[in-house]
Design a protein around this motif. Sequence first.
Motif, PDB file in Angstrom:
ATOM      1  N   ARG A  45       0.838  -1.206   0.000  1.00  0.00           N
ATOM      2  CA  ARG A  45       0.000   0.000   0.000  1.00  0.00           C
ATOM      3  C   ARG A  45       0.869   1.252   0.000  1.00  0.00           C
ATOM      4  NH1 ARG A  45      -4.479  -2.016   4.559  1.00  0.00           N
ATOM      5  NH2 ARG A  45      -5.149  -3.807   3.324  1.00  0.00           N
ATOM      6  N   ASN A  48       2.359   1.818  -3.356  1.00  0.00           N
ATOM      7  CA  ASN A  48       1.371   2.381  -4.280  1.00  0.00           C
ATOM      8  C   ASN A  48       1.126   3.871  -4.040  1.00  0.00           C
ATOM      9  OD1 ASN A  48      -0.673   2.068  -6.381  1.00  0.00           O
ATOM     10  ND2 ASN A  48      -2.145   2.467  -4.735  1.00  0.00           N
ATOM     11  N   GLN A  49       1.411   4.347  -2.810  1.00  0.00           N
ATOM     12  CA  GLN A  49       1.294   5.787  -2.509  1.00  0.00           C
ATOM     13  C   GLN A  49       2.495   6.569  -3.022  1.00  0.00           C
ATOM     14  OE1 GLN A  49      -1.286   7.376  -1.354  1.00  0.00           O
ATOM     15  NE2 GLN A  49      -2.521   5.590  -0.809  1.00  0.00           N
TER      16      GLN A  49
ATOM     17  N   THR B  37      -3.784  -8.478   4.336  1.00  0.00           N
ATOM     18  CA  THR B  37      -2.406  -8.059   4.040  1.00  0.00           C
ATOM     19  C   THR B  37      -1.458  -9.256   4.105  1.00  0.00           C
ATOM     20  OG1 THR B  37      -2.266  -7.273   6.319  1.00  0.00           O
ATOM     21  CG2 THR B  37      -2.507  -5.604   4.623  1.00  0.00           C
ATOM     22  N   LYS B  65      -8.794  -1.985  -1.499  1.00  0.00           N
ATOM     23  CA  LYS B  65      -7.410  -2.488  -1.416  1.00  0.00           C
ATOM     24  C   LYS B  65      -6.639  -2.113  -2.675  1.00  0.00           C
ATOM     25  CE  LYS B  65      -8.853  -5.735   1.925  1.00  0.00           C
ATOM     26  NZ  LYS B  65      -9.655  -6.912   2.128  1.00  0.00           N
ATOM     27  N   GLY B  67      -4.042  -0.406  -3.073  1.00  0.00           N
ATOM     28  CA  GLY B  67      -2.586  -0.515  -3.001  1.00  0.00           C
ATOM     29  C   GLY B  67      -2.111  -1.881  -3.439  1.00  0.00           C
ATOM     30  N   GLU B  68      -2.704  -2.903  -2.844  1.00  0.00           N
ATOM     31  CA  GLU B  68      -2.328  -4.265  -3.202  1.00  0.00           C
ATOM     32  C   GLU B  68      -2.664  -4.540  -4.670  1.00  0.00           C
ATOM     33  OE1 GLU B  68      -3.960  -3.295  -0.572  1.00  0.00           O
ATOM     34  OE2 GLU B  68      -3.821  -4.673   1.118  1.00  0.00           O
ATOM     35  N   LYS B 200      -4.460   6.789   4.134  1.00  0.00           N
ATOM     36  CA  LYS B 200      -3.890   6.188   2.920  1.00  0.00           C
ATOM     37  C   LYS B 200      -2.548   5.532   3.210  1.00  0.00           C
ATOM     38  CE  LYS B 200      -1.402  10.315   1.407  1.00  0.00           C
ATOM     39  NZ  LYS B 200      -1.261  11.372   0.425  1.00  0.00           N
ATOM     40  N   TRP B 204      -5.505   1.459   3.142  1.00  0.00           N
ATOM     41  CA  TRP B 204      -5.780   1.096   1.749  1.00  0.00           C
ATOM     42  C   TRP B 204      -4.595   1.430   0.870  1.00  0.00           C
ATOM     43  CZ3 TRP B 204      -8.289   5.143   4.250  1.00  0.00           C
ATOM     44  CH2 TRP B 204      -8.025   6.429   3.782  1.00  0.00           C
TER      45      TRP B 204
END
Lengths: 204, 204
Positions: A45, A48-49, B37, B65, B67-68, B200, B204
Amino acid sequence: MPQGKPNVVPQDGLTTRQRRNRPLLLVHTGEMKGKSTSAFGLALRGWNQGWSIGVFQFVKSAKWKVGEESAFRALGKLHDETGEGGPVEWHKMGEGWSWARKQGSEEDHAAAALEGWREIARRLGEERHGMYVLDEFTYPLHWGWIDVGEVVRTLRDRPGHQHVVITGRNAPQELVDAADLVLETTKVKHPMDAGQKGQKGIEW
Amino acid sequence: MPQGKPNVVPQDGLTTRQRRNRPLLLVHTGEMKGKSTSAFGLALRGWNQGWSIGVFQFVKSAKWKVGEESAFRALGKLHDETGEGGPVEWHKMGEGWSWARKQGSEEDHAAAALEGWREIARRLGEERHGMYVLDEFTYPLHWGWIDVGEVVRTLRDRPGHQHVVITGRNAPQELVDAADLVLETTKVKHPMDAGQKGQKGIEW
């Protein structure tokens, strides 16, 4: 599933947004597997940020979590080439980095772990990463190789917006007290109870 | 850390190697975050083995989800372009795939979940993936939308070498009984207890 509903609203003078965006100290402890894997799932996560992800492994293991390492190195490379996600650094105690490469005695390992922690403290001071995974860091704390009080003070006083995830069994109480989130994994059932050994893709 | 030492050696006529390489059914349940996770952290290991990873999300959530999903889509793309790791498919109930796109009523959601499970059962029969993540799959089981007995039979009789990880609270006892590994996550401390909302990169 995030419920999004805090149980209480503290009288701390912060707005919801300010409170929401506080950097967190997370501790994943307990007897069962899932501590490290959930830390790495969380790091997906962060990646991804677009955050810089720093992974620091503290205990030498016959199986170095090669799966996670390969995947994160691939994600880091992807970032470097395309700009997607964030950069990734993956460090192992005793390999590369500035850590001592000495093998063998407990004193050597203790010195290497302490040197590793000092490097992390420097990085925290310089705000080098958005998320730190200190994998199996509870062990050198538990064994007294690194002073828990120093670690807690350094983490408490870290500048900026840096999330820190610490994994491992036997998390010291002082660390648990300082953490924002503590996850404990419990074994209900494990294949080794039925005589099954670890296997690729599952244990490493 | 994998210990590598089974507690007992069963008299099942299998060699250690045969026993080691049995496909596993893993269930991640419990009240605390870390269930999904750690499943995705595990899937990183499977990806690194070159296995086909199939993710199937069963509960619509405000935060999907992302990010994943982004990270795994990136890993899947990397595989398609360079051959590194394994291919990745990521499916959400009600989006794409063959699932009904209906919104609204509980009956529609129940029908969509059942259709999703039937698709997974077909894939298991065809040995489409090396590792399946059925994310939050316990909910449609718990709510009676999908028959637990049918799921357990299908999983028990699945051919070949396919690992299956199921996440979510309230895992039915029949599923727990059928699992090789059951991980339970327990809350020791959570930021929401201190009035902090999700953020964030963490939630997520």
